[in-house]
Design an enzyme around this catalytic site. Structure first.
Site, PDB file in Angstrom:
ATOM      1  N   LYS A   1       0.786  -1.232   0.000  1.00 27.03           N
ATOM      2  CA  LYS A   1       0.000   0.000   0.000  1.00 27.03           C
ATOM      3  C   LYS A   1       0.816   1.280   0.000  1.00 27.03           C
ATOM      4  CE  LYS A   1      -4.058  -1.808   2.354  1.00 27.03           C
ATOM      5  NZ  LYS A   1      -4.792  -1.777   3.622  1.00 27.03           N
TER       6      LYS A   1
ATOM      7  N   GLY B   1       9.040  -2.326  12.250  1.00 26.60           N
ATOM      8  CA  GLY B   1       8.412  -1.019  12.475  1.00 26.60           C
ATOM      9  C   GLY B   1       9.413   0.104  12.723  1.00 26.60           C
TER      10      GLY B   1
HETATM   11  C1  3PG Z   1       8.701  -5.665  16.760  1.00 25.86           C
HETATM   12  O1  3PG Z   1       8.871  -6.882  16.638  1.00 25.86           O
HETATM   13  O2  3PG Z   1       8.222  -4.948  15.879  1.00 25.86           O
HETATM   14  C2  3PG Z   1       9.178  -5.034  18.026  1.00 25.86           C
HETATM   15  O3  3PG Z   1       9.637  -6.006  18.916  1.00 25.86           O
HETATM   16  C3  3PG Z   1       8.081  -4.195  18.657  1.00 25.86           C
HETATM   17  O4  3PG Z   1       6.979  -4.978  18.976  1.00 25.86           O
HETATM   18  P1  3PG Z   1       5.521  -4.330  18.979  1.00 25.86           P
HETATM   19  O5  3PG Z   1       5.200  -4.031  17.548  1.00 25.86           O
HETATM   20  O6  3PG Z   1       4.609  -5.346  19.603  1.00 25.86           O
HETATM   21  O7  3PG Z   1       5.605  -3.072  19.791  1.00 25.86           O
HETATM   22 MG    MG Z   2       5.921  -4.467  15.421  1.00 24.87          MG
END
Ligand code: 3PG
Ligand code: MG
Length: 405
Positions: free
Chosen positions: A199, A379
């Protein structure tokens, strides 16, 4: 780059070091299916052990929502962690704060390691609670953050805690920050960003930021369909975001204004269904049949992106270029991954990649070791590519208490 202390700047001998790790690894039926994050953390633990620290490892795992939940216990990670550090003992505390944690920590000798239970069993973690951070700080004398992949979370063990104790970046955090800085802050030019995925809408900020930073932007994956549509192409039944036309056009205009050359697919592999092994057709991008879907970049586009890779000195890559998880639509991504590996190994390209799907694609192509740097972050890598300040990085750079002797 922001300045921060590293392990070389702190004296840890005989001291209790609280090490924020990211042990949020994929687990299936109690077994770790990808131990990369654990393996990449191990050198930091080894360095601390060698320097005579008492190492207290803390991490989150999954999203247990602030309450203890056996399904999210870190206990199954004890053995994988031990394996990563040459079989050394790892003590376990069934709670990450309070008497249980204090008891386990008090028993540690220099060079020994303990693992605390999931930080997210307490609401205070995600709330960045000062009280919870203080309860953690009581356990240690020095804070080391090696969890770049969780640096986008302003949680207590990442943000508040860093300000309560003398802090430093671990080796993995240091490597991640150095690689990303080399790719985006003072790179060898031209810089190419290769962006794929489903996306445009989830990557608008990323595209806008990258356009201001890079010289070349090659786009694949279903998100390219949205941009093609904005250019007036017909994409048949392809996945695309019809309501994103205006934003997509703005991206293309911005790129022209900033002298960032955009490379969009010129041809495609199409099929009438996303099914493994289905019959496919190769078509020019202006000849996508109305009953078909674009599922991968075509041979011309592979060659074109390949030529762009020949030109580039630096590459940042996030996102597969086709419906990678369904062969044969993995071909474009695999071909480009191999080319990236070759250019890097030939010393012609500095290559940095990150994000779960991208890392899986590199592994499938067998080129993970050939790139300059493959991030452990999903992320956090994306937020870095959006130009955002990551709380975990900011906390390490801020003036906390001194390191002492
Ligand atoms: C991930 O794997 O993206 C990090 O460990 C953060 O985890 P979260 O997205 O559950 O905050
Ligand atoms: Mg994550």
């Amino acid at each position: 780059m922001a300045t921060f202390r590293t392990l070389d700047d702190i004296e840890v001998r005989g001291r209790r070091v609280l090490l924020r790790a990211d042990l949020n690894v994929p687990v299936k039926d109690g077994a770790v299916t990808d131990a990369t994050r654990i393996e990449r953390l191990a050198p930091t633990i080894e360095a601390l052990i060698d320097r005579g620290a008492k190492v207290i490892v803390m991490s989150h795992f999954g999203r247990p929502r602030g309450k203890p939940d056996p399904a999210f216990s870190l206990q199954p990670l004890i053995m994988p962690l031990r394996r990563a550090i040459a079989g050394r003992e790892v003590a376990f505390a069934a709670d990450c704060i309070g008497d249980e944690a204090k008891r386990v920590v008090a028993a540690l000798q220099p060079g020994q390691v303990a693992l605390l239970e999931n930080l997210r069993f307490h609401e205070g973690e995600e709330a960045n609670s000062p009280d919870f951070a203080r309860a953690l700080a009581e356990l240690g004398e020095i804070y080391v953050d090696d969890a770049f992949s969780a640096a986008h979370r302003a949680h207590a063990s990442i943000a508040a805690l860093a300000r309560l104790l003398p802090s430093a970046a671990g080796k993995l955090m240091e490597a991640e920050l150095k690689a990303l800085t080399a790719a985006l802050e003072s790179p060898m030019r031209p810089v190419l960003a290769l962006v794929g995925g489903a996306k445009v809408s989830t990557k608008l900020d990323l595209l806008r930021f990258l356009i201001g930073k890079v010289d070349l932007l090659a786009i694949g994956g279903a998100m390219a369909n949205t941009l093609l549509l904005a250019e007036g192409r017909e994409v048949g039944r392809s996945i695309c975001e019809r309501d994103m036309g205006e934003s997509a056009q703005q991206i293309l205009v911005l790129a022209r204004q900033r002298n960032c050359r955009v490379v969009l697919p010129e041809d495609a592999v199409v099929a009438d269904q996303l099914t493994p092994g289905i019959a496919t057709r190769a078509v020019a991008i202006d000849a996508v049949p109305s009953n078909m879907m674009i599922l991968d970049i075509g041979a011309e586009t592979i060659a074109r992106i390949g030529a762009t890779l020949d030109e580039a000195r630096t590459l940042v890559w996030n996102g597969p270029l086709g419906a990678f998880e369904t062969p044969p639509f993995d071909r474009g991504t695999l071909a480009i991954a191999k080319k990236v590996g070759e250019r890097t190994q030939a010393g012609k390209l500095l290559s940095v990649a990150g994000g779960g799907d991208t890392v899986a694609a590199l592994a499938a192509a067998g080129v993970t070791e050939e790139l300059s740097y493959v991030s452990t972050a999903g992320g956090a890598f994306l937020e870095w590519l959006e130009g955002r300040e990551l709380p975990g990085v900011a906390a390490l750079s801020a003036d906390g208490p001194g390191v002492g002797g």
